[in-house]
Design an enzyme around this catalytic site. Structure first.
Site, PDB file in Angstrom:
ATOM      1  N   MET A  18      -1.692   8.605  12.612  1.00  0.00           N
ATOM      2  CA  MET A  18      -2.884   9.034  11.848  1.00  0.00           C
ATOM      3  C   MET A  18      -3.535  10.276  12.449  1.00  0.00           C
ATOM      4  SD  MET A  18      -4.505   5.248  11.230  1.00  0.00           S
ATOM      5  CE  MET A  18      -4.024   4.582  12.810  1.00  0.00           C
ATOM      6  N   LYS A  49      -4.955   2.540   0.164  1.00  0.00           N
ATOM      7  CA  LYS A  49      -5.028   2.830   1.584  1.00  0.00           C
ATOM      8  C   LYS A  49      -4.627   4.251   1.910  1.00  0.00           C
ATOM      9  CE  LYS A  49      -5.862  -0.657   4.607  1.00  0.00           C
ATOM     10  NZ  LYS A  49      -5.364  -1.345   5.759  1.00  0.00           N
ATOM     11  N   GLY A  70       5.843   0.208   8.353  1.00  0.00           N
ATOM     12  CA  GLY A  70       6.106   0.084   9.789  1.00  0.00           C
ATOM     13  C   GLY A  70       6.050  -1.348  10.258  1.00  0.00           C
ATOM     14  N   ASP A  78       0.824  -1.206   0.000  1.00  0.00           N
ATOM     15  CA  ASP A  78       0.000   0.000   0.000  1.00  0.00           C
ATOM     16  C   ASP A  78       0.853   1.248   0.000  1.00  0.00           C
ATOM     17  OD1 ASP A  78       0.607   0.293   2.774  1.00  0.00           O
ATOM     18  OD2 ASP A  78      -0.887  -1.259   3.148  1.00  0.00           O
TER      19      ASP A  78
HETATM   20  N1  SAH Z   1       1.849  -0.062  10.814  1.00  0.00           N
HETATM   21  C1  SAH Z   1       2.380   1.274  10.731  1.00  0.00           C
HETATM   22  C2  SAH Z   1       1.344   2.310  11.040  1.00  0.00           C
HETATM   23  C3  SAH Z   1       0.236   2.380  10.065  1.00  0.00           C
HETATM   24  S1  SAH Z   1      -0.931   3.627  10.485  1.00  0.00           S
HETATM   25  C4  SAH Z   1       3.593   1.403  11.648  1.00  0.00           C
HETATM   26  O1  SAH Z   1       3.856   0.520  12.459  1.00  0.00           O
HETATM   27  O2  SAH Z   1       4.300   2.387  11.533  1.00  0.00           O
HETATM   28  C5  SAH Z   1      -0.448   4.938   9.422  1.00  0.00           C
HETATM   29  C6  SAH Z   1       0.184   6.071  10.199  1.00  0.00           C
HETATM   30  O3  SAH Z   1       1.515   5.732  10.552  1.00  0.00           O
HETATM   31  C7  SAH Z   1       0.308   7.339   9.419  1.00  0.00           C
HETATM   32  O4  SAH Z   1      -0.894   8.071   9.447  1.00  0.00           O
HETATM   33  C8  SAH Z   1       1.401   8.053  10.173  1.00  0.00           C
HETATM   34  O5  SAH Z   1       0.892   8.632  11.343  1.00  0.00           O
HETATM   35  C9  SAH Z   1       2.278   6.906  10.601  1.00  0.00           C
HETATM   36  N2  SAH Z   1       3.428   6.720   9.706  1.00  0.00           N
HETATM   37  C10 SAH Z   1       3.754   5.651   8.992  1.00  0.00           C
HETATM   38  N3  SAH Z   1       4.903   5.827   8.317  1.00  0.00           N
HETATM   39  C11 SAH Z   1       5.335   7.054   8.641  1.00  0.00           C
HETATM   40  C12 SAH Z   1       6.461   7.820   8.283  1.00  0.00           C
HETATM   41  N4  SAH Z   1       7.403   7.373   7.458  1.00  0.00           N
HETATM   42  N5  SAH Z   1       6.574   9.071   8.811  1.00  0.00           N
HETATM   43  C13 SAH Z   1       5.649   9.558   9.665  1.00  0.00           C
HETATM   44  N6  SAH Z   1       4.567   8.865  10.024  1.00  0.00           N
HETATM   45  C14 SAH Z   1       4.400   7.632   9.530  1.00  0.00           C
END
Ligand code: SAH
Length: 466
Positions: free
Chosen positions: A384, A271, A303, A249
């Protein structure tokens, strides 16, 4: 890519070398590893070249170059120490569409010779197009050290059994799985240990077992980290390189997708907030369906898959369909953003606990236990939370947090274009909107944010500090 790499079949290749000094000798030495026919023309020859003549490896014409020397040649290396002659031969060869290389003079080269790691039949050719020779040498050393010399034996073994395997396993995928098992397992060990008989016996047994089994698909739920490919785990990378299908995504960076097996089918499921390309239940079904077809499916998630990733829902569907799966953790955005922004999430003088919360807006509100969040010595990280920022700040103040509490927003954490803005609960909204902070962005609230002033290390030079 100005120089396009190709490998030339030298079986019928007739190659001319003009000049027979040490520079020419080095090129001839390389050419002698191939099947090319080599003719050298030069009025004088160094001992190395004379040695090749004595061993009847090359033909030497003992005189100055004549135009007719180019007749019936496919390729010419020019290595005289006379710049005019070199340029003249280059012009002649170019006219006749003969591949020409004037040694150490890139502008006069129709092709350049790469740096080679020779583990024949495996040959690795590398080039910097002549612009970064030291970097090239450095990378080459690194590669040399990770590719064992004995890989050549594996190459020869594969060559010997290629046809047999083709006859016994009809599908391309089955053959690929089989060879991966060979190269990754005990058969390869025996080849490396120089036990060819044992290797062949084990190979046969393995081939029998592969012939019987129907390939079973599998899903790997892989955390791809926050963006910087260096933050991938070894396991993530290994599974990404095995994939038949990759489902990814928006949060997965382009640099990371580059590391997926080149032939894998890549399916984008969107997404982006409020423009879901595929609803979650369809993603769940897609994963199961692809695996049931016998594919190795990598579900790449930004993440960590189990932190606000809906990874749990995806594997519940797999359990229902009896599909095998593995989960690979990744560096979650909070950890990546904190490190790359120089904001430790806990610190003995500031915070003894850290909470990860979702700042996702639903019907203009955020459903969170605010009193539990507003605690002394606690850092809060909101995922988010970009759209909900004003509400987050308002609610925290309402529940007793001082309005001058430091807060940071980290956009595109760990990536080259990462941006960080800091302020307080009362100022951050206008700061973030002036900086036009865009998703993905993470919010960090707590006194730890003040540590960034001294601990920032990433992009110190050009990081916009607002
Ligand atoms: N599973 C992911 C989170 C998914 S929810 C994790 O563990 O990181 C999606 C949110 O993650 C985004 O709205 C943002 O708040 C955050 N996010 C993910 N990647 C990011 C990045 N490179 N920089 C800043 N925020 C990030």
């Amino acid at each position: 890519m100005r120089y396009f790499p190709i490998f030339i079949d030298t079986k019928e290749l007739h190659c001319l070398v003009v000049g027979a000094g040490e520079v020419a000798a080095r090129k001839i030495e390389l050419l002698l590893k191939s099947d090319a026919r080599i003719t050298v023309v030069a009025p004088w020859a160094c001992d190395t070249v004379l040695g090749f003549v004595q061993q009847q490896q090359i033909t030497l014409i003992n005189r100055k170059f004549q135009d007719s020397d180019l007749n019936n040649k496919d390729m010419v290396f020019v290595a005289t120490d006379d710049g005019h002659i070199n340029a003249e031969i280059h012009a002649l060869a170019t006219q006749q569409k003969i591949l020409v290389n004037v040694v150490d003079n890139t502008p006069l080269c129709k092709f350049i010779t790469p740096s080679i790691i020779d583990r024949s039949p495996i040959v690795i050719a590398m080039s910097s197009g002549g612009v970064a020779p030291v970097l090239l040498r450095y990378l080459r050393q690194k590669l040399e050290s990770v590719i064992p010399k004995k890989v050549a034996r594996l190459g020869k073994f594969s060559e010997k059994f290629r046809e047999t395997v083709k006859q016994r396993l009809s599908s391309v995928t089955a053959r690929r799985y089989f060879w991966e098992d060979v190269l990754d397992g005990p058969v390869a060990e025996q080849i490396y240990n120089d036990n060819p008989d044992q290797a062949e016996a084990m190979f046969e047994t393995l081939l029998d077992s592969h012939g019987e089994q129907k390939t079973q698909g599998e899903v790997y739920l892989v955390g791809a980290g926050p963006g910087d490919p260096d933050l991938l785990t070894f396991k993530a990378l290994r599974l990404m390189q095995k994939a038949d299908v990759v489902v990814y995504d928006r949060l997965v960076s382009k640099d990371i997708l580059e590391l997926v097996r080149r032939d894998a089918e890549k399916i984008y499921v969107g997404k982006a907030k409020s423009k879901h390309t595929l609803p979650q239940h369809e993603i769940n079904d897609l994963l199961a369906r692809e695996a049931l077809k016998g594919n190795r499916v990598v579900r790449l998630k930004g993440g960590d898959p189990f932190i606000f990733g809906r990874g749990g829902e995806e594997i519940e569907t797999l359990v229902k369909h009896n599909v095998r799966f593995q989960v690979v953790p990744g560096v979650t955005a909070a950890a990546g953003a904190a490190s790359y922004a120089g904001i430790p999430l806990t610190h003995r003088d500031h915070a003894q606990s850290v909470v990860f919360a979702t700042g996702h807006l639903k019907d203009e509100s955020i459903d969170l236990d605010w009193p539990a969040l507003v605690q002394n010595n606690q850092t809060i990280v909101f995922y988010m939370g970009l759209t909900g920022l004003p509400i987050i700040c308002k609610k925290l103040i309402e529940h007793g947090m001082p309005s001058d509490m430091p807060i940071a927003m980290v956009e595109s954490a760990t990536m080259e274009h990462q941006r960080v803005v800091t302020g307080t609960l009362s100022t951050i909204e206008s700061i973030a909107s002036a900086a036009n902070i865009k998703p993905p962005a993470l919010i960090i609230v707590g006194t730890v944010v003040s540590l960034r002033d001294t601990l920032n290390w990433y992009q110190q030079e050009h990081s916009p500090s607002v």
